[in-house]
Every structure is written in C-alpha cells, then in structure tokens.
Motif scaffolding. Structure first.
Motif, PDB file in Angstrom:
ATOM      1  N   SER A 116       2.236  99.310 -29.833  1.00 58.54           N
ATOM      2  CA  SER A 116       3.101  98.195 -29.449  1.00 58.54           C
ATOM      3  C   SER A 116       2.585  96.880 -30.022  1.00 58.54           C
ATOM      4  O   SER A 116       3.366  96.063 -30.527  1.00 58.54           O
ATOM      5  N   TRP A 127      14.120 100.448 -27.984  1.00 57.67           N
ATOM      6  CA  TRP A 127      12.930  99.746 -27.517  1.00 57.67           C
ATOM      7  C   TRP A 127      12.840  99.788 -25.996  1.00 57.67           C
ATOM      8  O   TRP A 127      11.762 100.027 -25.430  1.00 57.67           O
ATOM      9  N   GLN A 150       9.864 101.390 -23.705  1.00 56.89           N
ATOM     10  CA  GLN A 150       9.159 100.576 -22.717  1.00 56.89           C
ATOM     11  C   GLN A 150       9.185 101.248 -21.346  1.00 56.89           C
ATOM     12  O   GLN A 150       8.165 101.309 -20.649  1.00 56.89           O
TER      13      GLN A 150
END
Length: 206
Positions: A28, A106, A110
């Motif tokens: 990340s 994304w 997450q």
C-alpha cells in the motif's frame, strides 16, 4: 490520451511489491507513493469523479452521444485498474473480481486487508519494543530495528530519531552499559549517524 496511457504503463516497473496476505503495509505504501507522484491516486480515492456519460442538448436534453470527457476518463481509469491488478498476487486478485473501476477495486482491497493491516502494525510495534541484539553485531542489530521502524513509519506511525535511539539502546547487553550511560546523559540530541558510530566503536573496544 496516448501519452497518459504510456505513462501509466511505465509505472508498473516502479511498483516492485505484489500484494499478498502478509505485506499489505509495504504494498500500500509503495503503490500510493508512486501513484500520488503522478497525480493519479485520486482515481482510487474517488476524488476524480467520472464525467457525465451522455452529452446534453439544449433542445432535447440528454442525448445518446457519449461525451469525449467520459471516454477519456474511462480509458484512464481502466488503465489504472489494469495497473492495480498487475500488482496483485493470484490470491489478492480474487477479492476484486467483478470490480469495474479502480476506486471500487481499491475499496474492496482496503476492506479485505484492513484487519490484517492492524494486526501487522501491532505485531511490528511489539517487535520494535522487544527485539534483542543477541549474538548479532551492533550494525546488524541496528539495521533490524531500523527495518521495523521504517515499516511502522510507512504505516503512518510516528517514531522520532530519539525514540529510535532510546528503544535501541535500552535493549543492549550489560557490556554496553558505559556507552549507554554516556549517550543517555547527553544534554543535546545525537544524530543516528553518530549514534551508530559510537556503538560500533564501543563494540570494537569491548
């Protein structure tokens, strides 16, 4: 648009870490760092909003004509989604199958790795505060402590140079007691470079 596509494709060589279950922090950090450097991460956060798909006419309202802005935004977003996919392991890719935009992918990643991320940070904190020199040389020991600190900093944790020094010196074996006392008794801060040099010098003397 061609220039943008080439630029996005060229970013892949700058992302050397592939996402797996145990390296979300590193992946990340690198992914965001590279994309932000080219003002492209806004596609993943949703800050870059998709333009209206169809053009408007003052006479008939919404038409069936797709706008140039929409086409360009969609091409860039798909290129970024492809870039993201190329940085995933097979296992990580399973979590974004079906995602149609870079932001959607994304968010899925997450949500999937958030709990793993917290556990990793807690483990790193524990390791940072408990790692021992053992039979390692001073140089190797400091590199280990620095490696953990760098990972914590990349995860958003704040660890000052002074925190690093206090933590590293507190777990040195008894034979370093003299240099520990000297460094801790200083009335001014010491740089990491000088700290390392003094410990290595003390190690040679010992």
């Amino acid at each position: 648009m061609a220039a943008n596509s080439v630029k996005i494709q060229g970013l892949l060589g700058m992302i050397t870490v592939k996402l797996q279950d145990d390296n979300f922090t590193k992946w990340s950090y690198q992914f965001q760092f590279v994309l932000r450097g080219y003002d492209l991460f806004e596609f993943f956060t949703g800050e870059s909003q998709c333009p209206p798909k169809y053009s408007m006419s003052t006479e008939t309202g919404v038409t069936k004509e797709i706008t140039v802005e929409y086409k360009e935004w969609e091409k860039k977003d798909l290129a970024l989604l492809s870039l993201l996919i190329a940085t995933l392991s097979d296992e990580a890719m399973d979590h974004i199958v079906g995602c149609k935009t870079s932001q959607e992918a994304w968010v899925c990643l997450q949500e999937r790795f958030a709990s793993v991320f917290v556990v990793q940070v807690n483990q790193l904190k524990s390791e940072f505060h408990t790692i021992q020199k053992g039979t390692d040389s001073v140089d190797k020991y400091l590199l280990k402590v620095k490696g953990i600190r760098d990972q914590l900093v990349s995860a958003g944790e704040k660890i000052t140079d002074n925190d690093f020094i206090i933590d590293a010196i507190s777990r040195l074996p008894p034979e370093f007691e003299v240099i520990k006392t000297v460094i801790l008794a200083r009335d001014s801060s010491i740089s990491l470079k000088d700290f390392r040099a003094q410990l290595i010098g003390s190690e040679r003397y010992i």
